[in-house]
Write an enzyme that holds these catalytic residues in place. Sequence first.
Site: not given
Ligand code: N7H
Length: 429
Positions: A154, A292
């Site tokens: 992340d 995601h």
């Molecule tokens: Fe996410 N995961 O493990 O899947 N997220 N996220 N997220 N997320 C990202 O690119 C995760 C949540 C965004 O610019 C990564 O840094 C988990 C909420 C956005 O390409 C991973 C949870 C919201 C991005 C995860 C969670 C977002 C992003 C890739 C909850 C908004 C950047 C690593 C438990 C409402 C996208 C990275 C881009 C990336 C995970 C929550 C949004 C691995 C497990 C609630 C905008």
Amino acid sequence: MRKKLELFYFFQIDDTAGFKNALHNSVVDIITPTKAMLSTATQPQVAVNLAFSQTGLNKLGITGNLNDTTFSAGQASDADFLGDPSTTNWKSVFKSPSTLHGVFLIASDDQTKIDTMVTFLESTFGSSQHNLYKLQGNVRPAPFEGHEQFGYMDGIAQPAVRGFNIFPHPGQLVVPAGIILTGETGDNATRPAWTKDGSFLAFRELQQLVPEFDKFVADKAAPFDNFTASQSAELFGARIVGRWKSGAPVDLAPRADDPTLAADPDRNNNFDYSHPPADITSDQSRCPFHAHIRKSRPRADLSAPRNTIMRAGIPYGPEVTTAERSAQASNLTLERGLAFVSYQSRIADGFQFLQHNWLNNPGFIFGKNVDPGHEPLVGANQNSTRFITGADINNPTALLNITQDFIVSRGGEYFFSPSISAIRNTISV
Ligand code: N7H
């Protein structure tokens, strides 16, 4: 605050004058300035930040309209809109917005330094506040540092804020400062002058059911080419996130993980899902539309810089135990998940928009040859069945039902994180 440990200390103010007095005379000086956080050379060993809910500002007699109705209404009234099955699964602290006045964010690599800071704050504020709830965040142990609980790296993609990030990496989205910070260029809302250079903080406690997710991925992975069952499952999981566990984007590494690519900040964000002559409205051979990272930031699918957030979450809870792994089910007394934090200058354009309009919305990303379905991790549907397409590379329009949530919202609150000068000159006087 990139530290190994971070404590979220939620509090209620009991005595306004006493709280202001302690804040003004002793506590404002220990709030960590952004400038100090920019380099490891200047970062303090324990970093402290402070944010207030609308009811907290009211309690402090701060009457100006912050002009963010989502913030003013509070997150409890937003639960259904966010896709939660109302507040059924919420921790009680978040169900009582009238008493949840603020949060201290205390980060360090050393737990004793966090504990000492809590002791300092509690003795300084005395009976003018009391603690309602503490959530202790912790980076996962080696070799999973930086990986969230499902195992995926992340903290890779963050917007560069114009004027703060001088050298953005290739592919990094550069946004006007006012998308993240209130009162800066790009934030057009009318607000009291003291709110300049603050930011709205959306907090969510998101419990992750890791063995359940692993089982789903293993059971439902479509067989692919000559892949073994576990390779097909790994590919399916990577496509759900949009990145392999290492962090390598599937858009650039569509069939196998590439840890070298993952570790290269000049390449690991340099993609936008377009691969001419492939048709971006139907091609899911690299990254599915439901992924995601694609649903939360559609890149070439849709330019929407206003709908950008700065993420600052940290995992919480213990590692999955052997017993949970073999039972393929979480022991619900061992809660784990993500203490999700996002900063934005308008919650309805940032966190709330991403959750409601994009992640939860099966029609989004719009204009595709097939509805992408819900985002399978955080995309919420009031605990009812969800669906995705794009799960099977060989049959991308086929629909797959998801009958269980892998992330359970335990609630949260919306806060405003003021600048240090606002705390010193307005909030604490
Ligand atoms: Fe996410 N995961 O493990 O899947 N997220 N996220 N997220 N997320 C990202 O690119 C995760 C949540 C965004 O610019 C990564 O840094 C988990 C909420 C956005 O390409 C991973 C949870 C919201 C991005 C995860 C969670 C977002 C992003 C890739 C909850 C908004 C950047 C690593 C438990 C409402 C996208 C990275 C881009 C990336 C995970 C929550 C949004 C691995 C497990 C609630 C905008």
